[in-house]
Scaffold this motif. Sequence first.
Motif, PDB file in Angstrom:
ATOM      1  N   TYR A 218       0.959  -1.384   0.078  1.00 53.40           N
ATOM      2  CA  TYR A 218      -0.013  -0.018   0.044  1.00 53.40           C
ATOM      3  C   TYR A 218       0.990   1.215   0.119  1.00 53.40           C
ATOM      4  O   TYR A 218       1.817   1.254   0.669  1.00 53.40           O
ATOM      5  CB  TYR A 218      -0.857  -0.072   1.189  1.00 53.40           C
TER       6      TYR A 218
ATOM      7  N   ALA B 204       1.278   5.159   0.929  1.00 50.46           N
ATOM      8  CA  ALA B 204       0.673   6.119   1.746  1.00 50.46           C
ATOM      9  C   ALA B 204       1.212   7.587   1.796  1.00 50.46           C
ATOM     10  O   ALA B 204       2.359   7.782   1.105  1.00 50.46           O
ATOM     11  CB  ALA B 204       0.915   5.624   3.144  1.00 50.46           C
TER      12      ALA B 204
ATOM     13  N   ASP C 137       1.279  11.270   4.067  1.00 50.51           N
ATOM     14  CA  ASP C 137       1.188  12.002   5.185  1.00 50.51           C
ATOM     15  C   ASP C 137       1.708  13.323   5.496  1.00 50.51           C
ATOM     16  O   ASP C 137       2.628  13.737   4.871  1.00 50.51           O
ATOM     17  CB  ASP C 137       1.614  11.376   6.589  1.00 50.51           C
TER      18      ASP C 137
ATOM     19  N   LEU D 229       5.693   9.863   8.298  1.00 49.58           N
ATOM     20  CA  LEU D 229       5.153   8.419   8.180  1.00 49.58           C
ATOM     21  C   LEU D 229       6.204   7.608   8.944  1.00 49.58           C
ATOM     22  O   LEU D 229       7.437   7.659   8.847  1.00 49.58           O
ATOM     23  CB  LEU D 229       5.196   7.878   6.662  1.00 49.58           C
TER      24      LEU D 229
ATOM     25  N   ALA E 194      -1.662   6.987   8.363  1.00 52.06           N
ATOM     26  CA  ALA E 194      -1.305   7.977   7.355  1.00 52.06           C
ATOM     27  C   ALA E 194      -2.479   8.851   7.140  1.00 52.06           C
ATOM     28  O   ALA E 194      -3.760   8.325   7.113  1.00 52.06           O
ATOM     29  CB  ALA E 194      -0.914   7.403   6.041  1.00 52.06           C
TER      30      ALA E 194
ATOM     31  N   TRP F 220      -4.333   6.802   1.705  1.00 53.53           N
ATOM     32  CA  TRP F 220      -3.794   5.294   1.284  1.00 53.53           C
ATOM     33  C   TRP F 220      -4.254   4.883   0.212  1.00 53.53           C
ATOM     34  O   TRP F 220      -5.232   5.442  -0.475  1.00 53.53           O
ATOM     35  CB  TRP F 220      -4.528   4.477   2.291  1.00 53.53           C
TER      36      TRP F 220
END
Length: 122
Positions: free
Chosen positions: A95, A97, A99, A103, A109, A112
């Motif tokens: 995945y 992510a 933020d 992170l 996060a 996603w």
Amino acid sequence: QVQLIESGGGLVPTGGSLRLSCAASGRTFRSYAMGWFRQAPGKEREFVAAISGNTGRTSYADSVKGRFTISRTNAKITVYLQMNNLNPEDTAVYYCAADRTNLGHQPSADYWGQGTQVTVSS
């Protein structure tokens, strides 16, 4: 609409390589930390690698250090994960992510992706 779209997953033999890509759209991600997590069947989602938005500083899980490399191109807001010397323990859904601040190793996060499957055959 914010989107993180992963690509590049697949089936590879032990020792093989894959490069995952994550294209971000819908807002300005240039200053966002971006990274990768993975989740194997029956296991919790775990941190793989991250790269900061401002300094480009990288961090890795111990299990992938020396084999995986994370990078990003701010021009297109794309983050990559080059995975070498893969082994069956790397099999998981990966995945992307993003933020706004950071992170860390916890699976938290702001945004996603939907995930891409990586399968390493023995």
